[in-house]
Motif scaffolding. Structure first.
Motif, mmCIF file in Angstrom:
data_model
loop_
_atom_site.group_PDB
_atom_site.id
_atom_site.type_symbol
_atom_site.label_atom_id
_atom_site.label_comp_id
_atom_site.label_asym_id
_atom_site.label_seq_id
_atom_site.Cartn_x
_atom_site.Cartn_y
_atom_site.Cartn_z
ATOM 1 N N PRO A 171 -1.273 10.617 89.007
ATOM 2 C CA PRO A 171 -0.627 11.861 88.548
ATOM 3 C C PRO A 171 -1.627 12.941 88.161
ATOM 4 O O PRO A 171 -1.392 14.128 88.430
ATOM 5 C CB PRO A 171 0.181 11.388 87.334
ATOM 6 N N MET A 172 -2.729 12.528 87.551
ATOM 7 C CA MET A 172 -3.756 13.494 87.162
ATOM 8 C C MET A 172 -4.396 14.132 88.398
ATOM 9 O O MET A 172 -4.669 15.336 88.415
ATOM 10 C CB MET A 172 -4.834 12.805 86.317
ATOM 11 N N ILE A 173 -4.603 13.324 89.443
ATOM 12 C CA ILE A 173 -5.164 13.853 90.682
ATOM 13 C C ILE A 173 -4.175 14.811 91.335
ATOM 14 O O ILE A 173 -4.566 15.868 91.842
ATOM 15 C CB ILE A 173 -5.519 12.704 91.649
ATOM 16 N N ILE A 231 -7.792 20.617 92.784
ATOM 17 C CA ILE A 231 -8.038 20.153 94.153
ATOM 18 C C ILE A 231 -6.787 19.495 94.723
ATOM 19 O O ILE A 231 -6.407 19.731 95.876
ATOM 20 C CB ILE A 231 -9.222 19.167 94.185
ATOM 21 N N GLY A 232 -6.138 18.668 93.893
ATOM 22 C CA GLY A 232 -4.924 18.003 94.334
ATOM 23 C C GLY A 232 -3.825 18.984 94.687
ATOM 24 O O GLY A 232 -3.083 18.786 95.660
ATOM 25 N N TYR A 270 -2.506 19.462 98.383
ATOM 26 C CA TYR A 270 -1.179 18.831 98.407
ATOM 27 C C TYR A 270 -1.246 17.302 98.389
ATOM 28 O O TYR A 270 -0.440 16.625 99.033
ATOM 29 C CB TYR A 270 -0.382 19.296 99.638
ATOM 30 N N PHE A 271 -2.200 16.748 97.648
ATOM 31 C CA PHE A 271 -2.244 15.300 97.494
ATOM 32 C C PHE A 271 -1.050 14.844 96.664
ATOM 33 O O PHE A 271 -0.678 15.497 95.689
ATOM 34 C CB PHE A 271 -3.542 14.860 96.805
ATOM 35 N N LYS A 272 -0.479 13.709 97.043
ATOM 36 C CA LYS A 272 0.695 13.225 96.314
ATOM 37 C C LYS A 272 0.725 11.703 96.328
ATOM 38 O O LYS A 272 0.062 11.050 97.136
ATOM 39 C CB LYS A 272 1.980 13.762 96.950
#
Length: 223
Positions: free
Chosen positions: A180-182, A187-188, A192-194
């Protein structure tokens, strides 16, 4: 022993004896790690942006680094058959192809069997009937084509399996709490990191949300 002409699979340096159709098949099988790396993970990270897939790929990179470190330390030569292939400029123990495929197979299988994975249990058939057979065929291909000895491929397979299981534990029992922090990091957010591993049926979830978004006025194109 008479010299048998060798051919290379198109666009690669994997060689097999001319006229050996089984060898030709295994030459393509030995390229599966390349296809997984370039096509599988590249497409997955480009279009899905899943953190689970990202860390899966990072684990494979770490595994490859460990393989190269061991090879450069042990410096075990490849079998004599490799000299005919004109590709014996690197060490053979442990086999990197075997290590890659067994790391991938173990990690993938664990993704289908635990609540942490992005894959569902009904995808276990993919592991049983595609992933593991390809892993075993990769071992066979490296010995049959003369690139490695039996000992070298089994060493690679064993190390890959251990690293795959160990990395899965680290990612899903130690690092997953940071997902969740990422996701919320600058950057996340930009990339669009999920993480969707907490969603029971990801495909159903995305399907229903896509249909719902299409009906929502804010998603409709202006006339």
């Amino acid at each position: 022993m008479a010299h048998i002409p060798l051919k290379a699979v198109t666009l690669t340096h994997v060689r097999y004896q001319k006229g050996d159709y089984f060898g030709y098949f295994l030459a393509w099988v030995s390229l599966v790690p390349v296809f997984i790396s370039l096509c599988g993970f590249t497409c997955h990270l480009l279009f899905r942006r899943e953190l689970q897939g990202l860390f899966f790929a990072i684990g494979l990179v770490i595994s490859q680094f460990i393989n190269e470190l061991i090879k450069s330390t042990v410096k075990q030569a490849r079998p004599i058959t490799c000299e005919l292939l004109e590709s014996c400029d690197s060490h053979g123990w442990p086999s990197s192809h075997s290590q890659f495929m067994f790391f991938f197979s173990v990690y993938y299988t664990l993704l289908t069997q635990t609540k942490f994975g992005i894959l569902s249990r009904n995808q276990m058939g993919m592991a049983l009937f595609v992933v593991w057979p390809m892993a075993v065929l990769t071992l066979i291909s490296r010995v049959y084509l003369g690139y490695h000895s039996v000992v070298q491929v089994f060493a690679g397979a064993t190390l890959g399996a251990l690293l795959g299981g160990g990395w899965f534990y680290i990612v899903n029992y130690k690092l997953r709490s940071y997902f969740p922090m990422i996701e919320e990091s600058p950057i996340g957010s930009v990339l669009y990191f999920k993480d969707t591993s907490h969603i029971p049926h990801v495909l159903k979830f995305e399907y229903e949300n896509a249909r719902g978004a299409r009906k929502h006025s804010s998603y409709k194109r202006s006339e």
